[in-house]
Scaffold this motif. Structure first.
Motif, mmCIF file in Angstrom:
data_model
loop_
_atom_site.group_PDB
_atom_site.id
_atom_site.type_symbol
_atom_site.label_atom_id
_atom_site.label_comp_id
_atom_site.label_asym_id
_atom_site.label_seq_id
_atom_site.Cartn_x
_atom_site.Cartn_y
_atom_site.Cartn_z
ATOM 1 N N LYS A 58 0.839 -1.202 0.000
ATOM 2 C CA LYS A 58 0.000 0.000 0.000
ATOM 3 C C LYS A 58 0.873 1.250 0.000
ATOM 4 O O LYS A 58 0.536 2.269 -0.617
ATOM 5 N N GLU A 59 2.014 1.172 0.682
ATOM 6 C CA GLU A 59 2.934 2.309 0.740
ATOM 7 C C GLU A 59 3.514 2.623 -0.640
ATOM 8 O O GLU A 59 3.669 3.797 -1.017
ATOM 9 N N VAL A 60 3.848 1.587 -1.392
ATOM 10 C CA VAL A 60 4.371 1.792 -2.746
ATOM 11 C C VAL A 60 3.295 2.394 -3.645
ATOM 12 O O VAL A 60 3.578 3.246 -4.499
ATOM 13 N N LEU A 61 2.061 1.970 -3.437
ATOM 14 C CA LEU A 61 0.940 2.555 -4.177
ATOM 15 C C LEU A 61 0.839 4.047 -3.903
ATOM 16 O O LEU A 61 0.664 4.857 -4.817
ATOM 17 N N PHE A 62 0.942 4.414 -2.635
ATOM 18 C CA PHE A 62 0.844 5.830 -2.284
ATOM 19 C C PHE A 62 2.014 6.612 -2.884
ATOM 20 O O PHE A 62 1.838 7.739 -3.355
ATOM 21 N N GLN A 63 3.209 6.018 -2.886
ATOM 22 C CA GLN A 63 4.371 6.673 -3.480
ATOM 23 C C GLN A 63 4.124 6.943 -4.960
ATOM 24 O O GLN A 63 4.481 8.006 -5.484
ATOM 25 N N ALA A 64 3.478 6.000 -5.634
ATOM 26 C CA ALA A 64 3.164 6.187 -7.049
ATOM 27 C C ALA A 64 2.195 7.346 -7.242
ATOM 28 O O ALA A 64 2.279 8.080 -8.235
ATOM 29 N N ILE A 65 1.281 7.520 -6.298
ATOM 30 C CA ILE A 65 0.332 8.626 -6.381
ATOM 31 C C ILE A 65 1.049 9.962 -6.171
ATOM 32 O O ILE A 65 0.761 10.951 -6.857
ATOM 33 N N THR A 66 2.005 10.003 -5.235
ATOM 34 C CA THR A 66 2.773 11.245 -5.056
ATOM 35 C C THR A 66 3.588 11.550 -6.309
ATOM 36 O O THR A 66 3.785 12.719 -6.656
ATOM 37 N N ASP A 67 4.042 10.506 -6.992
ATOM 38 C CA ASP A 67 4.776 10.712 -8.247
ATOM 39 C C ASP A 67 3.883 11.378 -9.289
ATOM 40 O O ASP A 67 4.346 12.231 -10.055
ATOM 41 N N ILE A 68 2.610 10.979 -9.314
ATOM 42 C CA ILE A 68 1.674 11.589 -10.262
ATOM 43 C C ILE A 68 1.543 13.085 -9.980
ATOM 44 O O ILE A 68 1.549 13.910 -10.894
ATOM 45 N N LEU A 69 1.442 13.432 -8.692
ATOM 46 C CA LEU A 69 1.308 14.844 -8.323
ATOM 47 C C LEU A 69 2.561 15.622 -8.732
ATOM 48 O O LEU A 69 2.470 16.727 -9.273
ATOM 49 N N LEU A 70 3.738 15.050 -8.481
ATOM 50 C CA LEU A 70 4.979 15.720 -8.863
ATOM 51 C C LEU A 70 5.099 15.849 -10.377
ATOM 52 O O LEU A 70 5.608 16.844 -10.887
ATOM 53 N N GLU A 71 4.623 14.843 -11.091
ATOM 54 C CA GLU A 71 4.635 14.904 -12.557
ATOM 55 C C GLU A 71 3.708 16.005 -13.064
ATOM 56 O O GLU A 71 4.003 16.672 -14.054
ATOM 57 N N GLU A 72 2.582 16.188 -12.370
ATOM 58 C CA GLU A 72 1.654 17.274 -12.721
ATOM 59 C C GLU A 72 2.345 18.623 -12.561
ATOM 60 O O GLU A 72 2.196 19.526 -13.389
ATOM 61 N N ILE A 73 3.103 18.761 -11.474
ATOM 62 C CA ILE A 73 3.828 20.011 -11.232
ATOM 63 C C ILE A 73 4.891 20.218 -12.305
ATOM 64 O O ILE A 73 5.039 21.303 -12.877
ATOM 65 N N ALA A 74 5.648 19.153 -12.609
ATOM 66 C CA ALA A 74 6.737 19.250 -13.581
ATOM 67 C C ALA A 74 6.226 19.500 -14.996
ATOM 68 O O ALA A 74 6.931 20.092 -15.819
ATOM 69 N N ALA A 75 4.996 19.052 -15.273
ATOM 70 C CA ALA A 75 4.447 19.176 -16.628
ATOM 71 C C ALA A 75 3.993 20.593 -16.952
ATOM 72 O O ALA A 75 3.712 20.904 -18.110
ATOM 73 N N THR A 76 3.907 21.462 -15.946
ATOM 74 C CA THR A 76 3.505 22.843 -16.201
ATOM 75 C C THR A 76 4.530 23.497 -17.123
ATOM 76 O O THR A 76 5.725 23.502 -16.818
#
Length: 206
Positions: A58-76
């Motif tokens: 479950k922790e790795v799943l959550f880490q993947a979700i934080t990666d999505i958020l960081l990717e959203e920031i980087a994609a700006t």
């Protein structure tokens, strides 16, 4: 043979996305501590075994979700300073677009989910913000180029961008993040006032 491999990869990617979408839904509804892997697998319509092939915990799943958020920031998109156009107008358009991105329903929901867990786990929070700090935001890039061009006095562009966005977020982002409703203010007027304050401070020397 190559076609079959491509189809197989597409199926793997779809299952991964389905699992992530299901995890986001479960974490939102139950909170991270109470979220159940069995329920995530059920929502994603995959077996628990398949889920663990993609995400070992479950922790790795959550880490993947934080990666999505960081990717959203980087994609700006990074913005370039245009010497022939007024800096105030460039900053206004940039901040307006940035606020629109931050307050979008999908991004806001994902941000709430991640931040609620970061408040609970300080180690996770430190790792997340250390990674986020390595990314230059679009406003920072614009201010940096304006400083290099002499349109603003020399300074730390990251600090200047932080000053501007902190003021803007106080009025236009945090009320919606915390209370789910936009603040009863004129957003354009707030952005204009905040930009004017920063320009008054960082204006080029006479």
């Amino acid at each position: 043979m190559q076609f079959g491999g491509t189809e197989s990869m597409k199926l793997i990617e779809k299952k991964r996305k389905d699992i992530l979408d299901a995890a986001i839904r479960e974490f939102r509804e139950q909170g991270f501590p109470a979220a159940r892997v069995n329920r995530i697998a059920e929502l994603a319509e995959v077996s628990k075994r398949t889920l663990y092939k993609h995400f070992e915990s479950k922790e790795v799943l959550f880490q993947a979700i934080t990666d999505i958020l960081l990717e959203e920031i980087a994609a700006t998109p990074k913005l370039r300073y245009l010497p022939g156009a007024p800096l105030r107008g460039q900053l206004f358009s940039a901040v307006q677009d940035y606020v629109g991105h931050l307050t979008g329903e999908e991004y806001m929901g994902l941000n709430r989910l991640v931040m609620s867990e970061l408040l609970r786990d300080q180690d996770l929070a430190q790792a997340f913000f250390a990674r986020a700090a390595m990314q230059d935001g679009p406003i920072q890039a614009l201010i940096a180029e304006a400083m290099q061009a002499g349109a603003l006095r020399q300074g730390d562009p990251g600090f200047a961008a932080g000053q501007l966005l902190s003021m803007v977020k106080h009025f236009l982002v945090w009320p919606q993040f915390l209370m789910g409703a936009k603040a009863g203010v004129d957003a354009d007027a707030v952005i204009a006032d905040c930009i004017d304050m920063v320009l008054a401070h960082y204006g080029p020397p006479d």
